[in-house]
Design an enzyme around this catalytic site. Structure first.
Site, PDB file in Angstrom:
ATOM      1  N   SER A 120       0.822  -1.211   0.000  1.00 58.71           N
ATOM      2  CA  SER A 120       0.000   0.000   0.000  1.00 58.71           C
ATOM      3  C   SER A 120       0.850   1.251   0.000  1.00 58.71           C
ATOM      4  CB  SER A 120      -0.827   0.068   1.279  1.00 58.71           C
ATOM      5  OG  SER A 120      -1.458  -1.121   1.547  1.00 58.71           O
ATOM      6  N   HIS A 141      -1.225  -2.632  -7.027  1.00 56.80           N
ATOM      7  CA  HIS A 141      -1.908  -2.286  -5.773  1.00 56.80           C
ATOM      8  C   HIS A 141      -3.427  -2.297  -5.951  1.00 56.80           C
ATOM      9  CE1 HIS A 141      -2.877   0.959  -2.597  1.00 56.80           C
ATOM     10  NE2 HIS A 141      -2.961  -0.235  -2.065  1.00 56.80           N
ATOM     11  N   GLU A 153      -3.653   0.350  -8.886  1.00 59.05           N
ATOM     12  CA  GLU A 153      -2.517   1.233  -9.163  1.00 59.05           C
ATOM     13  C   GLU A 153      -1.343   0.374  -9.633  1.00 59.05           C
ATOM     14  OE1 GLU A 153      -2.513   5.105  -6.317  1.00 59.05           O
ATOM     15  OE2 GLU A 153      -2.115   3.242  -5.286  1.00 59.05           O
ATOM     16  N   ASN A 191      -3.470   6.134  -1.498  1.00 60.25           N
ATOM     17  CA  ASN A 191      -3.239   6.199  -0.045  1.00 60.25           C
ATOM     18  C   ASN A 191      -2.584   7.504   0.391  1.00 60.25           C
ATOM     19  OD1 ASN A 191      -4.478   3.826   0.602  1.00 60.25           O
ATOM     20  ND2 ASN A 191      -2.650   2.593   0.296  1.00 60.25           N
TER      21      ASN A 191
HETATM   22  N1  3HC Z   1     -17.001  -9.321  -2.331  1.00 60.61           N
HETATM   23  C1  3HC Z   1     -17.997  -9.325  -3.241  1.00 60.61           C
HETATM   24  N2  3HC Z   1     -18.986  -8.407  -3.244  1.00 60.61           N
HETATM   25  C2  3HC Z   1     -18.975  -7.499  -2.245  1.00 60.61           C
HETATM   26  C3  3HC Z   1     -17.990  -7.444  -1.269  1.00 60.61           C
HETATM   27  C4  3HC Z   1     -16.951  -8.419  -1.332  1.00 60.61           C
HETATM   28  N3  3HC Z   1     -15.968  -8.452  -0.455  1.00 60.61           N
HETATM   29  N4  3HC Z   1     -18.240  -6.407  -0.441  1.00 60.61           N
HETATM   30  C5  3HC Z   1     -19.359  -5.823  -0.890  1.00 60.61           C
HETATM   31  N5  3HC Z   1     -19.801  -6.480  -1.970  1.00 60.61           N
HETATM   32  C6  3HC Z   1     -20.946  -6.144  -2.800  1.00 60.61           C
HETATM   33  C7  3HC Z   1     -22.259  -6.450  -2.102  1.00 60.61           C
HETATM   34  O1  3HC Z   1     -22.642  -7.780  -2.267  1.00 60.61           O
HETATM   35  C8  3HC Z   1     -23.203  -5.481  -2.790  1.00 60.61           C
HETATM   36  O2  3HC Z   1     -23.538  -5.998  -4.063  1.00 60.61           O
HETATM   37  P1  3HC Z   1     -24.950  -5.615  -4.763  1.00 60.61           P
HETATM   38  O3  3HC Z   1     -24.995  -4.122  -4.841  1.00 60.61           O
HETATM   39  O4  3HC Z   1     -24.841  -6.267  -6.091  1.00 60.61           O
HETATM   40  O5  3HC Z   1     -25.985  -6.199  -3.861  1.00 60.61           O
HETATM   41  C9  3HC Z   1     -22.287  -4.261  -3.051  1.00 60.61           C
HETATM   42  O6  3HC Z   1     -20.946  -4.736  -3.011  1.00 60.61           O
HETATM   43  C10 3HC Z   1     -22.472  -3.195  -1.990  1.00 60.61           C
HETATM   44  O7  3HC Z   1     -22.227  -3.771  -0.717  1.00 60.61           O
HETATM   45  P2  3HC Z   1     -23.157  -3.593   0.552  1.00 60.61           P
HETATM   46  O8  3HC Z   1     -24.576  -3.407   0.098  1.00 60.61           O
HETATM   47  O9  3HC Z   1     -22.860  -4.691   1.497  1.00 60.61           O
HETATM   48  O10 3HC Z   1     -22.637  -2.320   1.297  1.00 60.61           O
HETATM   49  P3  3HC Z   1     -22.326  -0.873   0.791  1.00 60.61           P
HETATM   50  O11 3HC Z   1     -23.292  -0.387  -0.216  1.00 60.61           O
HETATM   51  O12 3HC Z   1     -22.076  -0.102   2.014  1.00 60.61           O
HETATM   52  O13 3HC Z   1     -20.921  -1.036   0.020  1.00 60.61           O
HETATM   53  C11 3HC Z   1     -18.581  -0.985   0.040  1.00 60.61           C
HETATM   54  C12 3HC Z   1     -19.819  -1.608   0.632  1.00 60.61           C
HETATM   55  C13 3HC Z   1     -18.446  -1.386  -1.426  1.00 60.61           C
HETATM   56  C14 3HC Z   1     -17.395  -1.548   0.806  1.00 60.61           C
HETATM   57  C15 3HC Z   1     -18.682   0.574   0.132  1.00 60.61           C
HETATM   58  O14 3HC Z   1     -19.002   0.917   1.455  1.00 60.61           O
HETATM   59  C16 3HC Z   1     -17.409   1.281  -0.257  1.00 60.61           C
HETATM   60  O15 3HC Z   1     -17.132   1.490  -1.428  1.00 60.61           O
HETATM   61  N6  3HC Z   1     -16.628   1.691   0.758  1.00 60.61           N
HETATM   62  C17 3HC Z   1     -15.377   2.376   0.528  1.00 60.61           C
HETATM   63  C18 3HC Z   1     -14.306   1.381   0.195  1.00 60.61           C
HETATM   64  C19 3HC Z   1     -13.002   2.046  -0.066  1.00 60.61           C
HETATM   65  O16 3HC Z   1     -12.811   3.241   0.010  1.00 60.61           O
HETATM   66  N7  3HC Z   1     -11.989   1.203  -0.387  1.00 60.61           N
HETATM   67  C20 3HC Z   1     -10.663   1.652  -0.622  1.00 60.61           C
HETATM   68  C21 3HC Z   1      -9.902   1.566   0.650  1.00 60.61           C
HETATM   69  S1  3HC Z   1      -8.240   2.028   0.432  1.00 60.61           S
HETATM   70  C22 3HC Z   1      -7.495   0.645  -0.062  1.00 60.61           C
HETATM   71  O17 3HC Z   1      -8.071  -0.412  -0.195  1.00 60.61           O
HETATM   72  C23 3HC Z   1      -6.045   0.736  -0.270  1.00 60.61           C
HETATM   73  C24 3HC Z   1      -5.315  -0.086   0.721  1.00 60.61           C
HETATM   74  O18 3HC Z   1      -3.965  -0.089   0.345  1.00 60.61           O
HETATM   75  C25 3HC Z   1      -5.412   0.398   2.157  1.00 60.61           C
END
Ligand code: 3HC
Length: 292
Positions: A120, A141, A153, A191
């Site tokens: 990351s 990434h 990335e 990040n």
């Molecule tokens: N696998 C498969 N599908 C998944 C899943 C997973 N792990 N997690 C969520 N989903 C699907 C759900 O099944 C749902 O599908 P549908 O719309 O077809 O029914 C859809 O994604 C939306 O999920 P939820 O309804 O459970 O919940 P939300 O609408 O709250 O969405 C989320 C969840 C997609 C995680 C959303 O909250 C989000 O985008 N959050 C921000 C995530 C983010 O910013 N990520 C980047 C972090 S930084 C990073 O990763 C870098 C690292 O280096 C630190």
């Protein structure tokens, strides 16, 4: 150009499970490695459950789920990577641990194999230097949750060859994801922008400006973020958040990246977010409860 048909994933954590998931779904053979057999089995259960969510929402069929699962082979021995085209390192976000993992990996690979790191934040050039093939080493990434997030990335180290970069780009396209190319600077792009925002949210809590709930509500409804920054910090893992802030602070030598003391304290307490069931929220009940 080298075509990537088989993938190795080193580390069966949150990111490793997501990477194995999307690669298997894209028709690639996947070897998933970890030292602990029980962690591998738990990881496969997570992949199975997440593929099940995609079946439930009709994004994939039950047959695709079954086929994807059958393409994932669990490995507790690095020799299983002997024929693999690309191994993606996804162990803990700690440079010492990553370097050790990479040095153990290299002797097991065929000479032409590529190595990607899902780091990351850590320098690709430095990690590449701990391998026997810096020219075939690249940062790949993924974002969490990998099956949902569109972006990957790609980060070249100083020695990464064009052929490696193009093969990695084609690999990401095969997964149906979009590439953003970043230079090799601490924490790259996502990040570098996201973590200071999360760190600032933790300062906002630390200084008593708002509660966990009010800060997260403010950013969800006031800035249209899908998750509040404290909820997102718990989701990423507070130990990973702290590591990234430390890489930014050390690498860019600017006090604006100083990790918030409250983040440090939570990590010292072992409150790492969802994975330990406690962070800025308590996850032991049916719905997460803010802790402050
Ligand atoms: N696998 C498969 N599908 C998944 C899943 C997973 N792990 N997690 C969520 N989903 C699907 C759900 O099944 C749902 O599908 P549908 O719309 O077809 O029914 C859809 O994604 C939306 O999920 P939820 O309804 O459970 O919940 P939300 O609408 O709250 O969405 C989320 C969840 C997609 C995680 C959303 O909250 C989000 O985008 N959050 C921000 C995530 C983010 O910013 N990520 C980047 C972090 S930084 C990073 O990763 C870098 C690292 O280096 C630190």
């Amino acid at each position: 150009m080298v075509e990537i048909r088989s993938i190795g994933v080193m580390g069966a954590g949150q990111m490793g499970s997501g990477i194995a998931h999307v690669c298997a779904l894209a028709g690639l053979d996947v070897g998933l490695y970890d030292i602990a057999r029980d962690r591998l089995e738990a990881c496969l259960n997570v992949v199975s459950a997440n593929l099940g969510r995609q079946v439930a929402s009709k994004k994939i069929t039950e047959e695709q789920r079954r086929e994807a699962l059958s393409r994932i082979k669990l490995l507790t021995d690095l020799e299983g990577f002997a024929d693999t085209d690309l191994v993606i390192e996804a162990v803990t976000e700690n440079e010492t641990i990553k370097r050790k993992a990479l040095s153990q990996l290299c002797p097991e690979l065929k000479p032409k194999a590529m190595i990607g790191t899902n780091t990351s934040s850590v320098s690709i050039t430095r990690l590449a230097a701990s391998t026997d093939r810096p020219e075939r080493f690249i940062g790949i990434h993924f974002m969490n949750p990998v099956p949902v997030m569109q972006l990957v990335e790609l980060v070249r180290g100083i020695a990464t060859e064009d052929e490696t970069f193009e093969a990695a780009r084609a690999f990401v396209a095969k997964l149906g994801k979009t590439v953003a190319v970043s230079e090799d600077f601490p924490a790259f792009m996502v990040n570098r922008i996201l973590l200071p925002m999360i760190n600032e949210a933790i300062y906002t809590l630390y200084e008593g400006v708002g509660t966990v709930d009010s800060i997260d509500t403010a950013m969800r409804l006031g800035a249209n973020h899908p998750m509040g920054p404290l909820q997102l910090a718990d989701f990423i893992g507070l130990d990973t958040c702290l590591s990234i802030m430390q890489v930014l602070h050390d690498g860019l030598a600017d006090s604006k990246y100083r990790p918030c003391p409250l983040l440090v304290k939570y990590v010292e307490a072992g409150w790492l977010g969802r994975k330990t069931q406690r962070g800025f929220y308590d996850y032991r009940g049916a719905t997460p409860v803010p802790t402050r």
